[in-house]
Design an enzyme around this catalytic site. Structure first.
Site, PDB file in Angstrom:
ATOM      1  N   GLN A 162     -12.573  -4.113 -11.833  1.00  0.00           N
ATOM      2  CA  GLN A 162     -12.365  -3.477 -10.372  1.00  0.00           C
ATOM      3  C   GLN A 162     -13.830  -3.364  -9.769  1.00  0.00           C
ATOM      4  O   GLN A 162     -13.698  -3.792  -8.504  1.00  0.00           O
ATOM      5  CB  GLN A 162     -11.695  -2.113 -10.495  1.00  0.00           C
ATOM      6  CG  GLN A 162     -10.147  -2.229 -10.867  1.00  0.00           C
ATOM      7  CD  GLN A 162      -9.630  -0.766 -11.103  1.00  0.00           C
ATOM      8  OE1 GLN A 162     -10.289   0.166 -11.860  1.00  0.00           O
ATOM      9  NE2 GLN A 162      -8.418  -0.771 -10.730  1.00  0.00           N
ATOM     10  N   LYS A 174       0.957  -1.151   0.038  1.00  0.00           N
ATOM     11  CA  LYS A 174      -0.177  -0.159   0.065  1.00  0.00           C
ATOM     12  C   LYS A 174       0.946   1.400   0.191  1.00  0.00           C
ATOM     13  O   LYS A 174       0.594   2.208  -0.319  1.00  0.00           O
ATOM     14  CB  LYS A 174      -0.835   0.151   1.252  1.00  0.00           C
ATOM     15  CG  LYS A 174      -1.945  -1.131   1.213  1.00  0.00           C
ATOM     16  CD  LYS A 174      -2.753  -1.088   0.035  1.00  0.00           C
ATOM     17  CE  LYS A 174      -2.319  -2.499  -0.939  1.00  0.00           C
ATOM     18  NZ  LYS A 174      -3.451  -2.386  -2.018  1.00  0.00           N
ATOM     19  N   TYR A 214      -1.401  -3.114 -17.560  1.00  0.00           N
ATOM     20  CA  TYR A 214      -1.834  -2.165 -18.333  1.00  0.00           C
ATOM     21  C   TYR A 214      -1.327  -0.875 -18.274  1.00  0.00           C
ATOM     22  O   TYR A 214      -0.880  -0.217 -19.457  1.00  0.00           O
ATOM     23  CB  TYR A 214      -3.574  -1.824 -18.085  1.00  0.00           C
ATOM     24  CG  TYR A 214      -3.991  -0.768 -18.804  1.00  0.00           C
ATOM     25  CD1 TYR A 214      -4.521  -0.889 -20.166  1.00  0.00           C
ATOM     26  CD2 TYR A 214      -3.952   0.751 -18.260  1.00  0.00           C
ATOM     27  CE1 TYR A 214      -5.343   0.187 -20.838  1.00  0.00           C
ATOM     28  CE2 TYR A 214      -4.385   1.661 -19.149  1.00  0.00           C
ATOM     29  CZ  TYR A 214      -4.935   1.564 -20.062  1.00  0.00           C
ATOM     30  OH  TYR A 214      -5.629   2.564 -21.092  1.00  0.00           O
ATOM     31  N   LYS A 271      -9.298  -0.028 -21.460  1.00  0.00           N
ATOM     32  CA  LYS A 271      -9.247   0.669 -20.262  1.00  0.00           C
ATOM     33  C   LYS A 271     -10.503   0.643 -19.497  1.00  0.00           C
ATOM     34  O   LYS A 271     -10.567   0.385 -18.311  1.00  0.00           O
ATOM     35  CB  LYS A 271      -9.050   2.098 -20.289  1.00  0.00           C
ATOM     36  CG  LYS A 271      -8.540   2.706 -19.045  1.00  0.00           C
ATOM     37  CD  LYS A 271      -8.149   4.092 -19.396  1.00  0.00           C
ATOM     38  CE  LYS A 271      -7.769   4.833 -17.935  1.00  0.00           C
ATOM     39  NZ  LYS A 271      -7.403   6.128 -18.221  1.00  0.00           N
ATOM     40  N   HIS A 310      -8.557   6.447  -2.168  1.00  0.00           N
ATOM     41  CA  HIS A 310      -8.251   4.994  -2.071  1.00  0.00           C
ATOM     42  C   HIS A 310      -6.750   4.891  -1.594  1.00  0.00           C
ATOM     43  O   HIS A 310      -6.586   4.152  -0.539  1.00  0.00           O
ATOM     44  CB  HIS A 310      -8.172   4.591  -3.638  1.00  0.00           C
ATOM     45  CG  HIS A 310      -7.573   3.089  -3.658  1.00  0.00           C
ATOM     46  ND1 HIS A 310      -6.205   2.870  -4.030  1.00  0.00           N
ATOM     47  CD2 HIS A 310      -8.205   1.853  -3.534  1.00  0.00           C
ATOM     48  CE1 HIS A 310      -5.898   1.424  -4.096  1.00  0.00           C
ATOM     49  NE2 HIS A 310      -7.297   0.959  -3.968  1.00  0.00           N
ATOM     50  N   LYS A 321       0.272  15.600 -14.134  1.00  0.00           N
ATOM     51  CA  LYS A 321      -0.831  14.844 -14.426  1.00  0.00           C
ATOM     52  C   LYS A 321      -1.983  14.943 -13.515  1.00  0.00           C
ATOM     53  O   LYS A 321      -2.591  14.196 -12.848  1.00  0.00           O
ATOM     54  CB  LYS A 321      -0.689  13.486 -14.977  1.00  0.00           C
ATOM     55  CG  LYS A 321       0.331  13.297 -15.886  1.00  0.00           C
ATOM     56  CD  LYS A 321      -0.152  13.663 -17.291  1.00  0.00           C
ATOM     57  CE  LYS A 321       0.803  13.187 -18.344  1.00  0.00           C
ATOM     58  NZ  LYS A 321       0.383  13.548 -19.594  1.00  0.00           N
TER      59      LYS A 321
END
Length: 271
Positions: free
Chosen positions: A157, A70, A133, A150, A96, A85
């Protein structure tokens, strides 16, 4: 990074994502061999084993390394910032990565094994696909043009969290020697992440597709109106010229300063 140029981290991203693929695959195998793949664990009810049995110790170590993973996932956010980005740092992303280290710590501290490790088993498998990916994406435009799946990864998920939700909440309806508070804890996380991913899917794919369709229809409508306008305008002009042949013919001779009265008279007769 506000006043800095974005970093070009292509090779770093390729190496990092490949590391995450291998790390996730190793974790998936270790959690599986800790009980889920060997038949020792039951999908219906699995208490925590606190003995020193080899498979139990293996699951304990796998749970700790899952907790450690994590923190390696924080590099996702760091790379987003360094590459500027910022649009990728979504509500889903922040929640998350902010919740999971703390959440998994409670599991490793008090329930390092048993029923809730099903979450880790599914999650590491999803991460194998997800980081693979990202690895392909990091290779550049020559590969990215083939990555049409994608949105299906996002769907995958969401399916993961539905499975985790059902697996966790079943303990609320059966007798199992496993702390129900952790069933609530894991199940609640699954519900939260399902709706966060659902919202992300809606904004990223459905809304974007609808906006693209609306924009395309607007452009096509504008082009059709423009063409119809030109056609009507041309028709009107042609109609005027045909109805007023004298004006048309006269313009041929007088606009240029030519006095062609006799020739004009003959042309009018021919028309």
């Amino acid at each position: 990074m506000e006043n800095r140029k974005p970093f070009q981290l292509k090779n770093t991203m390729i190496a990092y994502n490949m590391f995450q693929v291998i790390f996730s695959a190793w974790l998936f195998y270790q959690i599986g061999m800790g009980g889920w793949f060997t038949g020792e664990y039951s999908f219906r009810c699995q208490p925590v084993d606190y003995s020193n049995k080899p498979s139990t110790v293996r699951m304990l170590h796998a749970s700790w390394w899952y907790f450690f993973s994590k923190f390696t996932e924080f590099f996702d956010t760091i790379f987003f910032v360094l590459r500027k980005k910022n649009d990728h740092i979504s509500t889903l992303h922040v929640i998350h990565h902010g919740i999971m280290p703390m959440s998994v710590w409670f599991g490793v501290k008090y329930c390092p094994g048993g029923h809730s490790t099903f979450f880790g088993l599914l999650n590491t498998f999803v991460h194998i696909v997800m980081y693979f990916y990202y690895f392909l994406t990091a290779l550049g435009p020559q590969v990215q043009k083939y990555l049409w799946w994608k949105k299906y990864l996002t769907s995958f998920q969401m399916v993961q969290f539905v499975a985790i939700m059902l697996h966790a909440f079943q303990l609320l309806f059966i007798d199992c020697n496993y702390p129900r508070v952790f069933a609530w804890w894991i199940g609640s996380h699954a519900v939260l992440f399902f709706f966060l991913f659902k919202d992300f899917y809606q904004k990223s794919y459905k809304n974007a597709r609808n906006a693209s369709r609306a924009k395309r229809e607007k452009i096509e409508s504008s082009q059709a109106l423009h063409q119809n306008g030109l056609s009507k305008q041309n028709g009107a002009v042609n109609g005027v010229l045909k109805a007023n042949g004298v004006v048309k013919v006269a313009s041929d001779y007088y606009v240029n300063g030519v006095d062609g009265s006799t020739e004009l008279h003959q042309r009018l007769k021919q028309q």
